[in-house]
Motif scaffolding. Structure first.
Motif, PDB file in Angstrom:
ATOM      1  N   MET A 169       0.822  -1.205   0.000  1.00 29.77           N
ATOM      2  CA  MET A 169       0.000   0.000   0.000  1.00 29.77           C
ATOM      3  C   MET A 169       0.860   1.260   0.000  1.00 29.77           C
ATOM      4  SD  MET A 169      -3.124   0.880   2.622  1.00 29.77           S
ATOM      5  CE  MET A 169      -2.049   0.736   4.069  1.00 29.77           C
ATOM      6  N   LEU A 170       1.855   1.286   0.868  1.00 32.66           N
ATOM      7  CA  LEU A 170       2.721   2.450   0.967  1.00 32.66           C
ATOM      8  C   LEU A 170       3.685   2.539  -0.210  1.00 32.66           C
ATOM      9  CD1 LEU A 170       3.476   2.311   4.802  1.00 32.66           C
ATOM     10  CD2 LEU A 170       1.869   3.819   3.610  1.00 32.66           C
ATOM     11  N   GLY A 171       3.834   1.409  -0.930  1.00 34.67           N
ATOM     12  CA  GLY A 171       4.703   1.395  -2.098  1.00 34.67           C
ATOM     13  C   GLY A 171       4.071   1.989  -3.333  1.00 34.67           C
ATOM     14  N   GLY A 172       2.789   2.308  -3.268  1.00 36.29           N
ATOM     15  CA  GLY A 172       2.141   3.026  -4.357  1.00 36.29           C
ATOM     16  C   GLY A 172       1.356   2.180  -5.341  1.00 36.29           C
ATOM     17  N   ASP A 173       1.233   0.862  -5.107  1.00 38.46           N
ATOM     18  CA  ASP A 173       0.457   0.019  -6.025  1.00 38.46           C
ATOM     19  C   ASP A 173      -0.980  -0.054  -5.535  1.00 38.46           C
ATOM     20  OD1 ASP A 173      -0.546  -1.752  -7.818  1.00 38.46           O
ATOM     21  OD2 ASP A 173       0.904  -3.350  -7.440  1.00 38.46           O
ATOM     22  N   ASP A 176      -3.151  -3.162  -6.091  1.00 36.32           N
ATOM     23  CA  ASP A 176      -2.873  -4.347  -5.290  1.00 36.32           C
ATOM     24  C   ASP A 176      -3.466  -4.228  -3.887  1.00 36.32           C
ATOM     25  OD1 ASP A 176      -1.779  -6.792  -4.488  1.00 36.32           O
ATOM     26  OD2 ASP A 176       0.048  -5.831  -3.753  1.00 36.32           O
ATOM     27  N   ALA A 177      -3.182  -3.123  -3.210  1.00 33.93           N
ATOM     28  CA  ALA A 177      -3.580  -3.007  -1.803  1.00 33.93           C
ATOM     29  C   ALA A 177      -4.359  -1.736  -1.489  1.00 33.93           C
ATOM     30  CB  ALA A 177      -2.337  -3.082  -0.917  1.00 33.93           C
ATOM     31  N   GLY A 178      -4.692  -0.939  -2.484  1.00 37.38           N
ATOM     32  CA  GLY A 178      -5.479   0.264  -2.232  1.00 37.38           C
ATOM     33  C   GLY A 178      -4.625   1.466  -1.884  1.00 37.38           C
ATOM     34  N   LEU A 179      -5.286   2.598  -1.665  1.00 34.32           N
ATOM     35  CA  LEU A 179      -4.601   3.835  -1.307  1.00 34.32           C
ATOM     36  C   LEU A 179      -4.297   3.867   0.186  1.00 34.32           C
ATOM     37  CD1 LEU A 179      -6.784   6.361  -3.361  1.00 34.32           C
ATOM     38  CD2 LEU A 179      -4.433   5.660  -3.880  1.00 34.32           C
ATOM     39  N   PRO A 180      -3.206   4.520   0.590  1.00 39.00           N
ATOM     40  CA  PRO A 180      -2.847   4.557   2.009  1.00 39.00           C
ATOM     41  C   PRO A 180      -3.662   5.546   2.831  1.00 39.00           C
ATOM     42  CG  PRO A 180      -1.232   5.771   0.715  1.00 39.00           C
ATOM     43  CD  PRO A 180      -2.169   5.124  -0.271  1.00 39.00           C
ATOM     44  N   GLY A 181      -4.401   6.397   2.173  1.00 36.13           N
ATOM     45  CA  GLY A 181      -5.202   7.379   2.898  1.00 36.13           C
ATOM     46  C   GLY A 181      -6.551   7.581   2.245  1.00 36.13           C
ATOM     47  N   ASN A 182      -7.480   8.150   3.018  1.00 35.44           N
ATOM     48  CA  ASN A 182      -8.831   8.416   2.525  1.00 35.44           C
ATOM     49  C   ASN A 182      -8.993   9.911   2.252  1.00 35.44           C
ATOM     50  OD1 ASN A 182     -10.515   5.773   2.991  1.00 35.44           O
ATOM     51  ND2 ASN A 182      -9.279   6.018   4.825  1.00 35.44           N
ATOM     52  N   PRO A 183      -9.147  10.309   0.998  1.00 36.05           N
ATOM     53  CA  PRO A 183      -9.347  11.737   0.703  1.00 36.05           C
ATOM     54  C   PRO A 183     -10.616  12.257   1.372  1.00 36.05           C
ATOM     55  CG  PRO A 183      -8.886  10.478  -1.304  1.00 36.05           C
ATOM     56  CD  PRO A 183      -9.142   9.484  -0.222  1.00 36.05           C
ATOM     57  N   TRP A 184     -10.522  13.456   1.910  1.00 30.57           N
ATOM     58  CA  TRP A 184     -11.691  14.026   2.572  1.00 30.57           C
ATOM     59  C   TRP A 184     -12.924  14.101   1.667  1.00 30.57           C
ATOM     60  CZ3 TRP A 184     -10.565  18.496   6.546  1.00 30.57           C
ATOM     61  CH2 TRP A 184      -9.758  17.982   7.571  1.00 30.57           C
ATOM     62  N   PRO A 185     -12.783  14.468   0.367  1.00 33.96           N
ATOM     63  CA  PRO A 185     -13.989  14.497  -0.478  1.00 33.96           C
ATOM     64  C   PRO A 185     -14.653  13.125  -0.588  1.00 33.96           C
ATOM     65  CG  PRO A 185     -12.204  15.706  -1.517  1.00 33.96           C
ATOM     66  CD  PRO A 185     -11.599  14.981  -0.358  1.00 33.96           C
TER      67      PRO A 185
END
Length: 280
Positions: A169-173, A176-185
């Motif tokens: 996730m933190l590697g940017g794929d 594979d594992a989704g985004l590391p954070g949830n955008p406020w919008p």
């Protein structure tokens, strides 16, 4: 760039549409999908609109776009099966419940895994009580570049799995594992979706299997109780005691598969048995 990460396993005449969560990926449903396929089901692990790309891809979409993806998935699966079930994780569970409320003739049962109407688990910071302001921020175009960054344990009690998922996730794929954070919008969209589906829960007549981690780090078990108290049809609650939020991949994933396969199989068998009587 958005990658395609969905999967489709052809099986029997009962099928399950699997719906991942916000900022997630179909991979978080793949293990359950393989297990249900081994149990004889046709399985479609769908990909929500705007997911498996970058943050900009996600925030260009809203909950109505995500829900449109679900309905497209239902329509695709219905062409191949006689009995269509929907099951989702986290926000995917909320979307599954909405589909059951809106399409009662198409959906035979619902798997509600870690339903997230509100982020109120033990790992959610106190200031998240102010999240009700997010829809207003979006309407006023304020703080739209902010994200709510996830913190360990990332919904996973299994430490080895947690390390692998967080690395990916933190590697940017994101496929594979989704985004590391949830955008406020996007979180604002989830809040609006949750409010909409709360009002519709009485319309859910299909049987529901509600599975939730007793120590969910992201969404407390109160979310599961909300579903149990408000849905209009029969519901079964199963609490898991050795998992966190991501129950479809955590330590008790086999229990999720077993309970789901039995629950959906029983409904399909009952429907098959009722069909000749209905024809007479």
């Amino acid at each position: 760039m958005i990658k395609s990460a969905d999967f489709y396993f052809e099986g029997g005449r009962a099928g399950v549409l699997l719906i991942h969560g916000l900022t997630g990926t179909p991979n978080e449903m793949r293990t359950v999908g393989k297990g249900l396929h081994r149990a004889g089901f046709t399985v479609y692990g769908m990909q929500l609109a705007g997911h498996c790309g970058d943050v900009d891809d996600l925030v260009r979409t809203g909950w109505k776009d995500w829900y449109a993806s679900v309905l497209e998935g239902v329509d695709r699966l219905r062409r191949d099966v006689d009995h269509c079930f929907v099951a989702g994780l986290s926000m995917g569970a909320v979307l599954a419940l909405k589909a059951a409320a809106d399409r009662p003739d198409d959906i035979a049962g619902v798997g509600v895994y870690g339903a997230t109407f509100r982020y109120d688990g033990w790992n959610i910071p106190w200031y998240w009580r102010l999240s009700f302001l997010l829809p207003w921020f979006k309407r006023l175009n304020l703080f739209q570049d902010k994200t709510f960054d996830e913190e360990p344990p990332y919904g996973l009690k299994d430490e080895r799995l947690r390390a692998a998922v967080s690395s990916s996730m933190l590697g940017g794929d994101s496929a594979d594992a989704g985004l590391p954070g949830n955008p406020w919008p996007s979180l604002a969209e989830l809040i609006d979706l949750s409010a909409t589906v709360r009002r519709q829960l009485r319309q859910v007549r299909a049987p529901c299997l509600v599975m939730h981690a007793a120590e969910d780090d992201m969404a407390s078990v109160g979310n599961a109780h909300l579903v149990m108290e408000r849905v209009g049809g029969p519901a079964k609650l199963v609490l898991l005691h050795d998992s966190y939020h991501m129950i479809t991949v955590d330590r008790e994933r086999r229990e999720v598969i077993r309970e789901s396969a039995e629950f959906f199989s029983d409904i399909a068998a009952q429907r098959e048995g009722a069909a000749p009587q209905a024809a007479r």
